[in-house]
Design a protein around this motif. Structure first.
Motif, PDB file in Angstrom:
ATOM      1  N   LEU A  53       0.840  -1.206   0.000  1.00  0.00           N
ATOM      2  CA  LEU A  53       0.000   0.000   0.000  1.00  0.00           C
ATOM      3  C   LEU A  53       0.868   1.248   0.000  1.00  0.00           C
ATOM      4  CD1 LEU A  53      -2.975  -0.754   2.399  1.00  0.00           C
ATOM      5  CD2 LEU A  53      -3.056  -0.090   0.007  1.00  0.00           C
ATOM      6  N   VAL A  54       1.902   1.167   0.800  1.00  0.00           N
ATOM      7  CA  VAL A  54       2.791   2.314   0.888  1.00  0.00           C
ATOM      8  C   VAL A  54       3.455   2.585  -0.451  1.00  0.00           C
ATOM      9  CG1 VAL A  54       5.040   2.912   1.786  1.00  0.00           C
ATOM     10  CG2 VAL A  54       3.221   2.286   3.338  1.00  0.00           C
ATOM     11  N   GLY A  55       3.928   1.504  -1.080  1.00  0.00           N
ATOM     12  CA  GLY A  55       4.523   1.668  -2.405  1.00  0.00           C
ATOM     13  C   GLY A  55       3.512   2.276  -3.359  1.00  0.00           C
ATOM     14  N   LEU A  56       2.290   1.793  -3.252  1.00  0.00           N
ATOM     15  CA  LEU A  56       1.219   2.309  -4.090  1.00  0.00           C
ATOM     16  C   LEU A  56       1.028   3.809  -3.900  1.00  0.00           C
ATOM     17  CD1 LEU A  56      -2.041   0.215  -4.128  1.00  0.00           C
ATOM     18  CD2 LEU A  56      -0.700   1.104  -5.996  1.00  0.00           C
ATOM     19  N   TYR A  57       1.017   4.189  -2.647  1.00  0.00           N
ATOM     20  CA  TYR A  57       0.825   5.594  -2.319  1.00  0.00           C
ATOM     21  C   TYR A  57       1.887   6.446  -3.007  1.00  0.00           C
ATOM     22  CZ  TYR A  57       0.951   9.791   0.616  1.00  0.00           C
ATOM     23  OH  TYR A  57       0.974  11.071   1.082  1.00  0.00           O
ATOM     24  N   LEU A  58       3.118   5.998  -2.919  1.00  0.00           N
ATOM     25  CA  LEU A  58       4.198   6.750  -3.547  1.00  0.00           C
ATOM     26  C   LEU A  58       4.042   6.774  -5.051  1.00  0.00           C
ATOM     27  CD1 LEU A  58       7.268   5.631  -1.461  1.00  0.00           C
ATOM     28  CD2 LEU A  58       6.205   7.866  -1.526  1.00  0.00           C
ATOM     29  N   VAL A  59       3.668   5.635  -5.609  1.00  0.00           N
ATOM     30  CA  VAL A  59       3.493   5.597  -7.057  1.00  0.00           C
ATOM     31  C   VAL A  59       2.382   6.553  -7.461  1.00  0.00           C
ATOM     32  CG1 VAL A  59       2.697   4.158  -8.950  1.00  0.00           C
ATOM     33  CG2 VAL A  59       4.387   3.277  -7.377  1.00  0.00           C
ATOM     34  N   PHE A  60       1.322   6.579  -6.666  1.00  0.00           N
ATOM     35  CA  PHE A  60       0.211   7.483  -6.954  1.00  0.00           C
ATOM     36  C   PHE A  60       0.699   8.925  -6.966  1.00  0.00           C
ATOM     37  CE2 PHE A  60      -3.774   9.483  -6.904  1.00  0.00           C
ATOM     38  CZ  PHE A  60      -3.796  10.409  -5.881  1.00  0.00           C
ATOM     39  N   GLN A  61       1.452   9.263  -5.939  1.00  0.00           N
ATOM     40  CA  GLN A  61       1.992  10.626  -5.882  1.00  0.00           C
ATOM     41  C   GLN A  61       2.820  10.938  -7.108  1.00  0.00           C
ATOM     42  OE1 GLN A  61       1.129  12.729  -3.895  1.00  0.00           O
ATOM     43  NE2 GLN A  61       1.179  12.132  -1.754  1.00  0.00           N
ATOM     44  N   ALA A  62       3.663   9.967  -7.465  1.00  0.00           N
ATOM     45  CA  ALA A  62       4.567  10.220  -8.578  1.00  0.00           C
ATOM     46  C   ALA A  62       3.801  10.345  -9.887  1.00  0.00           C
ATOM     47  CB  ALA A  62       5.599   9.101  -8.651  1.00  0.00           C
ATOM     48  N   LEU A  63       2.835   9.466 -10.091  1.00  0.00           N
ATOM     49  CA  LEU A  63       2.059   9.549 -11.327  1.00  0.00           C
ATOM     50  C   LEU A  63       1.281  10.854 -11.382  1.00  0.00           C
ATOM     51  CD1 LEU A  63       0.696   5.906 -11.741  1.00  0.00           C
ATOM     52  CD2 LEU A  63       2.380   7.083 -13.133  1.00  0.00           C
ATOM     53  N   ASP A  64       0.744  11.225 -10.240  1.00  0.00           N
ATOM     54  CA  ASP A  64       0.005  12.479 -10.158  1.00  0.00           C
ATOM     55  C   ASP A  64       0.906  13.655 -10.517  1.00  0.00           C
ATOM     56  OD1 ASP A  64      -1.023  14.679  -7.686  1.00  0.00           O
ATOM     57  OD2 ASP A  64      -2.296  14.052  -9.359  1.00  0.00           O
ATOM     58  N   ALA A  65       2.096  13.635  -9.934  1.00  0.00           N
ATOM     59  CA  ALA A  65       3.039  14.716 -10.221  1.00  0.00           C
ATOM     60  C   ALA A  65       3.376  14.754 -11.698  1.00  0.00           C
ATOM     61  CB  ALA A  65       4.300  14.518  -9.396  1.00  0.00           C
ATOM     62  N   SER A  66       3.489  13.595 -12.281  1.00  0.00           N
ATOM     63  CA  SER A  66       3.873  13.602 -13.687  1.00  0.00           C
ATOM     64  C   SER A  66       2.745  14.174 -14.545  1.00  0.00           C
ATOM     65  CB  SER A  66       4.242  12.193 -14.145  1.00  0.00           C
ATOM     66  OG  SER A  66       3.123  11.511 -14.642  1.00  0.00           O
ATOM     67  N   VAL A  67       1.512  13.923 -14.153  1.00  0.00           N
ATOM     68  CA  VAL A  67       0.391  14.508 -14.908  1.00  0.00           C
ATOM     69  C   VAL A  67       0.443  16.024 -14.808  1.00  0.00           C
ATOM     70  CG1 VAL A  67      -2.111  14.796 -14.923  1.00  0.00           C
ATOM     71  CG2 VAL A  67      -1.120  12.529 -14.768  1.00  0.00           C
ATOM     72  N   VAL A  68       0.731  16.475 -13.607  1.00  0.00           N
ATOM     73  CA  VAL A  68       0.818  17.921 -13.414  1.00  0.00           C
ATOM     74  C   VAL A  68       1.893  18.518 -14.309  1.00  0.00           C
ATOM     75  CG1 VAL A  68       1.516  19.699 -11.783  1.00  0.00           C
ATOM     76  CG2 VAL A  68      -0.081  17.918 -11.091  1.00  0.00           C
ATOM     77  N   ARG A  69       3.011  17.868 -14.321  1.00  0.00           N
ATOM     78  CA  ARG A  69       4.119  18.395 -15.141  1.00  0.00           C
ATOM     79  C   ARG A  69       3.762  18.459 -16.599  1.00  0.00           C
ATOM     80  NH1 ARG A  69       7.279  15.045 -12.456  1.00  0.00           N
ATOM     81  NH2 ARG A  69       7.377  13.645 -14.232  1.00  0.00           N
ATOM     82  N   ARG A  70       3.014  17.447 -17.008  1.00  0.00           N
ATOM     83  CA  ARG A  70       2.742  17.385 -18.447  1.00  0.00           C
ATOM     84  C   ARG A  70       1.435  18.040 -18.837  1.00  0.00           C
ATOM     85  NH1 ARG A  70       3.323  11.154 -19.185  1.00  0.00           N
ATOM     86  NH2 ARG A  70       5.028  10.753 -17.749  1.00  0.00           N
ATOM     87  N   ARG A  71       0.824  18.700 -17.909  1.00  0.00           N
ATOM     88  CA  ARG A  71      -0.488  19.274 -18.200  1.00  0.00           C
ATOM     89  C   ARG A  71      -0.500  20.188 -19.412  1.00  0.00           C
ATOM     90  NH1 ARG A  71      -5.035  19.511 -14.868  1.00  0.00           N
ATOM     91  NH2 ARG A  71      -3.673  18.581 -13.361  1.00  0.00           N
ATOM     92  N   PRO A  72       0.484  21.071 -19.541  1.00  0.00           N
ATOM     93  CA  PRO A  72       0.448  21.937 -20.734  1.00  0.00           C
ATOM     94  C   PRO A  72       0.455  21.126 -22.016  1.00  0.00           C
ATOM     95  CG  PRO A  72       2.119  22.683 -19.192  1.00  0.00           C
ATOM     96  CD  PRO A  72       1.612  21.387 -18.669  1.00  0.00           C
ATOM     97  N   GLU A  73       1.235  20.081 -21.979  1.00  0.00           N
ATOM     98  CA  GLU A  73       1.348  19.240 -23.152  1.00  0.00           C
ATOM     99  C   GLU A  73       0.024  18.535 -23.449  1.00  0.00           C
ATOM    100  OE1 GLU A  73       4.534  16.809 -22.302  1.00  0.00           O
ATOM    101  OE2 GLU A  73       4.095  15.432 -23.952  1.00  0.00           O
ATOM    102  N   ILE A  74      -0.582  18.036 -22.377  1.00  0.00           N
ATOM    103  CA  ILE A  74      -1.873  17.359 -22.567  1.00  0.00           C
ATOM    104  C   ILE A  74      -2.893  18.357 -23.109  1.00  0.00           C
ATOM    105  CG2 ILE A  74      -3.672  16.010 -21.465  1.00  0.00           C
ATOM    106  CD1 ILE A  74      -1.685  15.271 -19.307  1.00  0.00           C
ATOM    107  N   ALA A  75      -2.778  19.571 -22.608  1.00  0.00           N
ATOM    108  CA  ALA A  75      -3.716  20.595 -23.079  1.00  0.00           C
ATOM    109  C   ALA A  75      -3.564  20.820 -24.573  1.00  0.00           C
ATOM    110  CB  ALA A  75      -3.484  21.874 -22.298  1.00  0.00           C
ATOM    111  N   ILE A  76      -2.340  20.794 -25.011  1.00  0.00           N
ATOM    112  CA  ILE A  76      -2.092  20.983 -26.436  1.00  0.00           C
ATOM    113  C   ILE A  76      -2.670  19.816 -27.233  1.00  0.00           C
ATOM    114  CG2 ILE A  76      -0.288  21.098 -28.180  1.00  0.00           C
ATOM    115  CD1 ILE A  76       1.388  22.555 -26.042  1.00  0.00           C
ATOM    116  N   LEU A  77      -2.463  18.582 -26.688  1.00  0.00           N
ATOM    117  CA  LEU A  77      -3.020  17.423 -27.362  1.00  0.00           C
ATOM    118  C   LEU A  77      -4.535  17.568 -27.499  1.00  0.00           C
ATOM    119  CD1 LEU A  77      -1.081  14.511 -25.638  1.00  0.00           C
ATOM    120  CD2 LEU A  77      -0.898  15.232 -28.000  1.00  0.00           C
TER     121      LEU A  77
END
Lengths: 224, 895, 403
Positions: free
Chosen positions: B314-338
């Motif tokens: 679960l703990v690993g999951l939590y971290l992965v969730f955070q990381a995936l979430d962060a990556s979405v945030v980082r790529r948001r401008p790009e997704i917006a362009i898509l």
């Protein structure tokens, strides 16, 4: 005659091997309103960032209030911005988690001005820009024009010597835009603040004393 | 913006293109980040898998040795209590004449290597299992069962090594082996490990003496049979009987059916025949049922371990969730362009989900490899615990099981999908670039009150669940499923609800904030906490709650055990066979020896105890025969239910009375006044429960009765342990030295040393949980850091503004630090409160239902305060670092 | 007795037992054969005086023993080894013909065993059992071996003939009557149960009651034989059961010494002629193929009187060969026995023909494979009796097996 507020000499800036500013020079007098026009990509925002101390030119001098800011450290630059410069942006850039009043007061908070004085001044400015009824609202609830009015109030509350405005009407309709420009003219007159206005719009240039045209990183001399 | 779920299906080509050109390129460009994500998931899976593998290995080691000599036997006959008399062979031989089976009488004894120094540490030396077989009869079996005849071939013998005494010329002559009282055969592994060859001698501690065995041969490994367990030594049956003082006794009789009994009906008929021949005081089991019994015995323990490992996941999951979430945030401008270019939300969703699935696959595979490596270590720890709590086993390595490995990979994929679900949804919800507001963070639906209420609701449900009884497993085990659910929901609920507190904190700080820009800025974010803020708080709260709860459990445990020890251990010296290194060593001190000890002039008084295992219908327990009046006089027993009449302490009156431990009552759902039947070799004996006492040394349940009667029923006056009190003026340590010298095979422990040993063993059983606690806190702090980083990233535009306004890097960092501190403080405070609840559930529900122990709850205030301060200050530090990083982000440039 | 040391790749438990059992079987059969010859005490050089005990403390059979029965039909624990050896020819109700063999060996490990120790798992004595059954209708040959230490699994009484190894037993139901009962289970499907009554009195081979076998002062045995016992009982093979009747030959031999010979093997036969006489013949073979001069042949007439013949007075010739698919050994059977008839004085030729060729015991336990089978005896093409023949040393060199 007093020294100019701002003096640039041969400011040069390159991004990714593309030369954005090619040895640019200009002067801004106290109380003067100067417009910078030019097509997109000509380096206006870059110049503004350099003048405001947010970015550093590769070479050249920028003398702001008798200090060559190129020589200043990051902290000193921040200090400078806090005390002597105000900025307004095309996209307003109000802090979304602060109310309108708090946004306007913020620069004074940065300067450590006590709350009572802050309140006094922000109240004055709120009524000056006709936003008293929106004082406790959050930026998300404001219209574009309202946000820019708040931004102007914020930019002037600490009585800076220089006001940098990057396309202040770019995101507003013509009526709001005209109001903002008028407000800018009035308030800078009232406070004696110099204004450096980067813009596309001809209406904006009307409120300025001088217009400088930028093209490919250089100034094409224009109307005085 | 259109709702993703109502659109037609995604175009696979687009999804593939997105994966190839966007996702894969990001992964390549951000190798470190991608690897980190993989590693996070892999660690979670690795910990989970390693504990499961260790569990399997520890149980599988409990298997019959028979595979060494021949194939797995078909049935095992033993006595539910004590051992079997040899005479039973006469009956079996007579009644089973004509049945096509082989009867293998076996004696099995546990011995230990002699102690390396004078100080004895309990449970520290891996035991040897000595198995006595009829070596002569074994030949018939070998001839019958083996298909290859390679042992006909006479190969020249290996020359004796220079290190071993030269073997006598007839060392392998059968008569020599039969008539040597200490001839033994060992496995190849042991020979390699200890550099043994024919003629080598092995010293061992057995019962009350030191003995020496001589290796007469090494059992080679055969490809078609499992290798002999390393610590196995085979001797001729009568020789082992002699060595261990068990003349005329057997531990069990195994039966090997000849091929003709293939159909289940025939097998059952034969089993019935054997049962009838053996009589009612015996128990007949098939190897599957024995193994099943071992599994049941440790089921509770292993389930608890699995829960812990799930936590790691679960703990690993939590971290992965955070990381995936962060990556979405980082790529948001790009997704917006898509999106602006016309990619549909459902295609974004699928792409991001596929990314998560691939991450899960890769992380799972890496986790499986890592888990196997970790298992080698965790096996040792689990094995040691099983050793000390349950039965003698010795496992060297955990092997990778295909079943478990595939399950782990599937779990990884599922987990990754679960973690990536919300980020993928968020990505899919990104509006096209034109609509993306530059004024601040992406708009969130205001969820203020709903989350809080939901959290409270969960807390309520958790409270109800904590009152439920455990799941009763077959074989007497209990699994506190409701307890675990209650703990889980409680912690999650607390996490959700505590998000509210951020607002209260910011309100409380508001007066102060007026005087400071960075406080005001930091505070402003707390006024309207986003989902991310709440996640960070929840994560911290969970980990602090669990760490705190565990700390409460451990300190309560330690304190209860300490008190118990102080009451129970009052004698000066404790004696037991040095060979008793595991929970199933029942080596004894013969009567003559212990009588000579207790009649020494230095000894004031002594309690002699006889301890034997017994198999009741509900499971295996321990029977302790001692002088009950002795314990009573010294107030050594801590009562849960005190006996109403003193009859139970009077040897003349207590033949049908007994005392039982708390664990016994939990396990068998017994109470005072209940009757239980002891399956003694001389027939069942009825005992009435007269009192219940606490006993932290055993979770299977103990029945205590008068040794005099037990000795009679078992027809033995040997002792398992002696507790001695020295006479006035006699130095117990002197007496200890004297006894040690005189009896090198007996472990003599001083009171202080025994107390230390008991505590040491207790701490050993918490070894894994300590490690997991530390990891939990670390992970939560890492989670806090990543959350803050995501938050700042989203506020990138704001950062430009702040810089334009003239805020220095330090001030921006300070604002973030305050925000982080508030999050950390909120999480910590909430966590501390939740830890009280969690600790309560652990102590009163999970522990009580699993093991049946009543603990005195003790809250380790100092520890908790230190934990709180540590977590909060680490949170501040992390936030400061992230703040500085954020402040140094490059300025927004015009496109 | 030489024994191989531990050899890598072989299980020492099995090696030690197999070696022992092997040597036991070998020594026993060697002893057996040499004592059977017995009669040619004259051909042997006069042996030294018998010792009282062997070097390892076992008793040596002394001259002029006074046997008392039924006790001396039982076991003699002070002696190192002993066996009861039965072979027989049986007939079912409609003359279905069978042949059987059952041997019970006893071997002591120590003359003075340690007093402690389990009675059910003795460490000083073991028993070995061999049995075989031939069904001449199908040629099916079933054989079994079992090794057990004295205790709960095997036992031999010293009060009367009562020996039991696992499921097999040879008992005296009523010690006051000289009758024995034999019970054997070969496998799940094959077992028999016979009652044996001597129809001819006991023969004691050797000189002065002792059968000498060599130069040493301990090489001797007591050799008691019932050459004919009336046999009745039941036999079960697979689904079939039979009431059978027939005749058995039983040897009981007691000794304490073992031979280490460098011979390659021996051939032995025990013949029961239809005229009520018996022949016992023993041929020792050397590695070079020649016959040892200690080989001998003995006639027992209807009254029990013995007539001995030396090695040079008879010939044992091969009249065929059978190759074993199990062990690849070549057994020289049928055999032709050419010897004088003591009643008539003329030399007769007896063709000993096996009732089935495959009567080989592959000796998984002992490692000793040999051929022991029921045969019929023909003279001039006419069947005149039955015999059991034992051929040893054809599956590999016996001496090699020993080493």
């Amino acid at each position: 005659m007093s020294a100019p507020v701002l003096e640039c000499q041969a400011v040069r800036k390159t991004y990714d091997q593309r030369v954005v500013l090619k040895g640019l020079s200009l002067t801004l007098q106290r109380g003067e309103r100067l417009a910078l026009t030019g097509p997109s990509g000509c380096g206006k925002t870059t110049l503004l960032n350099c003048l405001g101390g947010i970015d550093r030119p590769d070479s050249g001098q920028i003398i702001l209030l008798e200090q060559d800011i190129v020589l200043l450290t990051a902290d000193e630059l921040a200090s400078l911005r806090r005390e002597r410069i105000g900025t307004i942006f095309q996209f307003f850039h109000l802090l979304p988690t602060l109310t309108v009043r708090e946004n306007i007061e913020f620069p004074l908070q940065l300067l450590g001005v006590p709350p009572t004085i802050r309140e006094e001044r922000s109240q004055k400015l709120l009524s000056r820009v006709r936003l008293e009824h929106r004082a406790e609202a959050f930026p998300g609830a404001l219209s574009g024009g309202e946000m820019q009015r708040a931004a102007i109030a914020r930019a002037l509350i600490h009585r800076p010597a220089l006001l940098l405005a990057d396309e202040p009407t770019g995101n507003l309709d013509s009526q709001n835009g005209a109001n903002i420009l008028e407000l800018l003219r009035e308030m800078t007159e009232e406070t004696g603040t110099s204004l450096l206005l980067v813009t596309h719009s001809p209406e904006a240039t009307n409120i300025c004393h001088r217009i400088l045209r930028l093209r490919d990183g250089e100034i094409e001399h224009g109307a005085p | 913006m259109s709702n993703a779920s109502s659109l037609p299906n995604a175009h696979p080509k687009i999804v593939r293109a997105l994966l190839r050109q966007i996702i894969w390129r990001h992964w390549k460009n951000e190798t470190r980040r991608s690897l980190l994500l993989l590693v996070l998931l892999a660690i979670g899976i690795a910990v989970f898998l390693s504990i499961r593998l260790a569990n399997r290995a520890a149980v599988s080691s409990f298997s019959s040795f028979a595979g060494v000599a021949t194939r797995q036997t078909d049935a095992v006959l033993s006595a539910p209590m004590g051992d079997l008399p040899e005479a039973i062979l006469d009956t079996l031989g007579r009644d089973l004449t004509g049945s096509a089976l082989s009867i293998l009488p076996i004696l099995e004894v546990v011995a230990a290597p002699p102690r390396p120094s004078e100080e004895t540490t309990l449970n520290s030396r891996p035991p040897f299992t000595l198995v006595g077989l009829d070596l002569v009869a074994l030949q018939n079996l070998a001839a019958r069962e083996s298909l290859d005849r390679h042992w006909f071939d006479q190969k020249p013998s290996a020359p004796p090594s220079p290190n071993t005494p030269s073997a006598s010329p007839n060392s392998n002559d059968l008569w020599h082996v039969l008539q040597s009282p200490n001839a033994a055969f060992c496995s190849e592994n042991l020979a390699k490990r200890e550099h043994l060859s024919v003629g080598s001698r092995i010293p061992l501690a057995l019962n009350e003496r030191l003995i020496e065995l001589e290796i007469r041969g090494i059992i080679p490994e055969r490809a078609d049979q499992p290798a002999a367990p390393t610590n196995l030594l085979i001797l001729d049956l009568p020789a082992l009987q002699s060595l261990s003082g068990k003349q005329g006794r057997l531990d069990r009789i195994e039966f090997l059916f000849h091929d003709s009994y293939r159909s289940p009906a025939e097998r059952d008929a034969l089993l019935a025949k054997i049962r009838a021949a053996a009589g009612p005081d015996t128990s007949l089991k098939t190897p599957e049922s024995r193994r099943a019994a071992a599994e049941i015995m440790t089921q509770g323990f292993r389930l608890n371990l699995t829960i812990l490992s799930l936590l790691a996941l679960l703990v690993g999951l939590y971290l992965v969730f955070q990381a995936l979430d962060a990556s979405v945030v980082r790529r948001r401008p790009e997704i917006a362009i898509l999106r602006a270019l016309g990619v549909r939300p459902v295609e974004i969703l699928q792409t991001w989900l596929l990314e998560a699935a691939i991450l899960g696959l890769l992380g799972g595979i890496a986790g499986v490899l890592g888990g196997w490596v970790l298992a080698q270590g965790s096996v040792r720890i689990v094995s040691k615990t099983v050793n000390s709590l349950y039965y003698a086993n010795h496992v060297d390595a955990a092997s990778l099981n295909l079943e478990e490995a595939s399950a782990a990979v599937l779990l990884a994929i599922a987990a990754s999908l679960a973690a990536g679900w919300f980020p993928a949804l968020a990505a899919a919800r990104t509006p096209p670039a034109q609509l993306l507001s530059h004024g601040g963070a992406a708009k969130e639906p205001p969820q203020r009150f709903r989350t809080g209420l939901f959290g409270l609701a969960l807390l309520l449900v958790a409270g109800i669940l904590s009152q439920l009884p455990p799941l009763f497993l077959s074989g007497g085990g209990r699994f506190p499923l409701a307890g675990y659910l209650s703990a889980f929901l409680g912690v999650v609920g607390a996490g959700l609800w505590t998000g509210q507190w951020l607002r209260w904190i910011s309100k409380a700080i508001a007066p102060l904030a007026k005087h400071s820009a960075f406080l005001a800025l930091g505070n402003s974010h707390l006024r309207r906490p986003t989902g991310r803020h709440r996640w960070a708080v929840a994560g911290l709260l969970c980990s602090v709650a669990m760490t705190g709860g565990m700390a409460i459990l451990v300190s309560s445990f330690e304190s209860s055990v300490q008190t118990w020890i102080e009451r129970t251990l009052q004698a000066d010296l404790y004696l037991t066979s040095d060979a008793n290194q595991t929970a199933t060593s029942y080596n004894r001190i013969p009567e003559q020896t212990w009588r000579s000890i207790i009649t020494l002039p230095e000894v004031a008084d002594a309690d002699v105890a006889l301890i034997v295992p017994a198999e009741l219908p509900g499971g295996t327990i321990r029977i302790v025969g001692s002088h009950l009046a002795f314990s009573e006089q010294r107030h050594q027993l801590t009562w849960l239910s005190e006996p109403k009449s003193p009859d139970v302490f009077d040897p003349a009156k207590n033949e049908a009375l007994c005392l039982v431990s708390e664990a016994f009552t939990e396990r068998f759902r017994a109470k005072i006044g209940d009757d239980l039947a002891l399956p003694t070799p001389s027939g069942p004996r009825m005992l009435r429960i007269a009192g219940i006492y606490t006993d932290y040394g055993d979770e299977k349940g103990v029945v205590m009765l008068e040794r005099k009667h037990l000795a009679q029923w078992l027809n033995t006056n040997d002792a398992s342990t002696l507790s001695l009190s020295a006479r006035q003026g006699v130095d117990p340590l002197q007496l200890q030295a004297t006894l040690r010298k005189r009896f090198p095979g007996i472990a003599v422990l001083s009171n202080g040393h025994l107390r230390n040993e008991v505590m040491r063993i207790f701490r050993q059983t918490f070894a894994i949980t300590y490690a997991l606690e530390g990891i939990g806190v670390f992970v939560a702090l890492a989670g806090l850091g990543t959350t803050l980083a995501s938050i700042l990233l989203e506020r990138k535009a704001e950062l430009t503004t702040l810089r334009a306004l003239g805020m220095s890097h330090r001030q921006i960092a300070a604002a973030t630090a305050w925000e982080g501190t508030a999050l950390a403080a909120c999480g910590t405070l909430g966590g501390l409160l939740a830890s009280l609840g969690f600790g309560a559930v652990l102590i009163f529900v999970i522990n009580k239902q699993s093991f049946g122990w009543t603990l005195q709850p003790i809250v380790p205030v100092t520890t908790l305060v230190i934990l709180a301060l540590a977590v909060t200050s680490c949170g501040t530090l992390v936030a400061w670092i992230v703040g500085r990083w954020g402040a140094a982000l490059p300025a927004d440039r015009e496109p | 007795m030489p024994a191989p040391l531990f050899a890598p790749g072989s299980n020492p438990l099995r090696i030690s037992i197999s070696t022992f059992a092997r040597s036991l079987a070998l020594a026993i059969t060697i002893l057996l054969s040499l004592f059977r010859l017995a009669s040619s005490a004259q051909t042997l050089p006069s042996p030294p005086v018998l010792a009282e005990k062997t070097d390892d403390g076992f008793l040596v059979p002394h001259l002029n023993p006074s046997f008392s029965f039924p006790k001396d039909h039982g076991s003699h624990p002070g002696f190192k080894m002993e066996w009861w050896y039965l072979t027989g020819h049986l007939f079912g109700p409609i003359n279905e013909r069978f042949g059987y063999q059952a041997t019970f060996f006893r071997r002591s490990g120590s003359a003075n065993p340690a007093p402690s120790g389990s009675n059910r798992f003795r460490t000083d004595e073991i028993h070995l059992f061999h049995a075989a059954l031939l069904d001449t209708r199908t040629g099916k040959f079933v054989h079994a071996e079992r090794l057990a230490r004295t205790g709960w699994e095997s036992h031999s009484s010293s009060e009367q003939l009562s020996v039991r190894i696992g499921d097999a037993s040879l008992e005296t139901p009523d010690p006051s009557i000289e009758r024995f009962s034999l019970n054997v289970r070969l496998d799940e499907k094959t077992q028999f149960s016979f009652s044996l009554t001597p129809s001819k009195s006991l023969v004691i081979f050797g000189e002065n009651g002792v059968s000498r076998k060599g130069d040493s002062n301990t090489a001797a045995s007591w050799y008691l034989t019932f050459p004919r016992l009336k046999t009745e009982g039941s036999l079960k093979i697979g689904p079939e059961s039979f009431q059978i009747r027939g005749e058995t030959w039983m040897d009981h031999e007691i000794s304490s010494s073992q031979l280490t010979e460098s011979q390659s093997g021996w051939d032995w036969t025990g013949i029961q002629l239809n005229d009520g006489r018996e022949i016992m013949c023993y041929r020792l073979r050397h590695k070079d193929g020649t016959t040892d001069p200690a080989s001998a042949l003995t006639w027992v007439d209807a009254t029990g009187k013995k007539s001995h013949f030396r090695a040079d007075q008879f010939r044992w010739e091969n009249r065929g060969s059978w190759s074993s698919p199990h062990t690849k050994a070549n057994y020289p059977i049928p055999a032709l026995l050419i010897c004088p008839d003591p009643d008539t004085g003329e030399t007769i030729e007896l063709l000993i023909k096996p009732l089935a060729v495959d009567q080989e015991l592959d000796g998984k336990l002992s490692g000793l494979a040999y051929w022991e089978g029921a045969c019929e005896v023909l003279r001039n093409g006419i069947a005149i009796g039955s015999a059991y023949v034992e051929l040893t040393g054809y599956a590999g060199d016996l001496s090699k097996r020993l080493r």
